[in-house]
Design a protein around this motif. Structure first.
Motif, short mmCIF file in Angstrom:
data_model
loop_
_atom_site.label_atom_id
_atom_site.label_comp_id
_atom_site.label_asym_id
_atom_site.label_seq_id
_atom_site.Cartn_x
_atom_site.Cartn_y
_atom_site.Cartn_z
N GLN A 60 0.84 -1.21 0.00
CA GLN A 60 0.00 0.00 0.00
C GLN A 60 0.87 1.25 0.00
OE1 GLN A 60 -2.11 0.85 3.63
NE2 GLN A 60 -3.78 1.94 2.58
N GLY A 63 1.95 2.25 -3.32
CA GLY A 63 0.90 2.64 -4.25
C GLY A 63 0.43 1.51 -5.16
N ILE A 65 -1.11 -1.38 -3.95
CA ILE A 65 -2.34 -1.91 -3.38
C ILE A 65 -3.15 -0.77 -2.77
CG2 ILE A 65 -3.32 -3.45 -1.62
CD1 ILE A 65 -2.00 -4.89 -4.00
N THR A 66 -4.45 -0.80 -2.97
CA THR A 66 -5.35 0.17 -2.36
C THR A 66 -6.20 -0.55 -1.32
OG1 THR A 66 -5.46 1.47 -4.40
CG2 THR A 66 -7.21 1.83 -2.78
N LEU A 68 -9.42 -0.37 1.01
CA LEU A 68 -10.69 0.33 1.18
C LEU A 68 -11.33 -0.10 2.50
CD1 LEU A 68 -12.16 -0.04 -2.44
CD2 LEU A 68 -10.87 1.88 -1.49
N ALA A 73 -8.38 -5.19 0.55
CA ALA A 73 -7.24 -4.73 -0.25
C ALA A 73 -7.43 -5.13 -1.71
CB ALA A 73 -5.95 -5.33 0.28
N THR A 76 -4.20 -1.84 -7.22
CA THR A 76 -4.49 -0.48 -7.69
C THR A 76 -4.69 -0.45 -9.20
OG1 THR A 76 -3.20 0.47 -5.88
CG2 THR A 76 -3.63 1.89 -7.78
N SER A 77 -5.72 0.26 -9.62
CA SER A 77 -5.97 0.44 -11.05
C SER A 77 -5.19 1.66 -11.53
CB SER A 77 -7.47 0.65 -11.32
OG SER A 77 -8.20 -0.48 -10.93
N ASP A 82 -2.10 8.11 -14.71
CA ASP A 82 -1.14 7.59 -13.73
C ASP A 82 0.13 7.11 -14.43
OD1 ASP A 82 -2.85 7.97 -11.53
OD2 ASP A 82 -3.83 6.03 -11.86
N GLN A 169 6.35 0.63 -9.84
CA GLN A 169 5.37 1.37 -10.64
C GLN A 169 5.88 1.57 -12.06
OE1 GLN A 169 3.36 4.77 -8.90
NE2 GLN A 169 3.83 4.08 -6.85
#
Length: 222
Positions: A60, A63, A65-66, A68, A73, A76-77, A82, A169
């Motif tokens: 997380q 960046g 994994i998001t 909520l 978990a 991430t899109s 981005d 990323q």
């Protein structure tokens, strides 16, 4: 002493989780929006849920994994914006690195030969047989090795730190970019132009080749 050993073991296991999830994302098993279940990952790796939870928290921070609230978990899109932002940052910093290499004469013939051999390996991968996804993943790894070698030659600790902080990323963005066309040979061979201009000491052309190497910039889709 016992508690310190336990903490080290948890850290090693959480690192295992981080590497596992990253490879599952890059290999396409975990797609954007994939729901990560602690129990499922724990069973796959044969470990308890505690290090899985810690590993997810690390992802997380990167960046990748998001998390909520009350939902869990998710991978991430990455939107096109981005991806563009990641590449923009990379180009700003890596262009500086190319400038350092040429202005401070940090590139030797040995370095250039090593870079050429890396590109030869990429071309071999692109020409090879096998599933496109597997070849894309391998080429992605070789591509990053090429650029990381250039970064390290600059001896610019802070610039390298910025790029290394974006490492995964960047890999995700590069996979996204290459998958846009599936043209692995062009992706591989583009690196020869970067080496050529570095050998000639032509900074602006080297920068242009670096930018052109990114498919989405070359095709004007950014």
């Amino acid at each position: 002493m016992k508690s310190a050993h336990a903490a080290l073991q948890r850290e090693n296991l959480s690192g295992l989780v981080v590497n596992h999830v990253r490879e599952m994302i890059l290999s396409g098993v975990y797609q954007a929006g994939h729901h990560l279940l602690e129990t499922e990952i724990a069973m796959e790796l044969g470990i308890s849920r505690a290090p899985v939870r810690e590993g997810i928290k690390e992802l997380q921070k990167d960046g990748i994994i998001t998390i909520l609230p009350r939902k869990g978990a998710f991978v991430t899109s990455f939107s096109r914006d981005d991806v563009k932002e990641v590449f923009d940052i990379r180009l700003l910093v890596e262009n500086d690195i190319l400038e350092i290499l040429l202005k401070e004469n940090r590139l030797t013939q040995t370095h250039l030969k090593a870079l050429e051999e890396m590109v030869d390996g990429m071309v071999k991968t692109a020409k090879g047989t096998g599933h496109l996804q597997d070849k894309t993943l391998m080429l992605n790894q070789q591509d990053m090795a090429f650029h990381r070698y250039i970064w390290q030659l600059s001896q610019s600790k802070r610039r390298v730190q910025i790029l290394e902080g974006l490492f995964f990323q960047l890999r995700m963005a590069m996979m996204y970019d290459t998958n846009e066309t599936g043209d692995l040979m062009t992706t591989a061979a583009d690196h020869y132009a970067i080496i050529h201009h570095l050998r000639q000491g032509n900074l602006e052309e080297a920068k242009r080749s670096l930018r052109g190497h990114i498919v989405s910039y070359k095709e004007g889709t950014f």
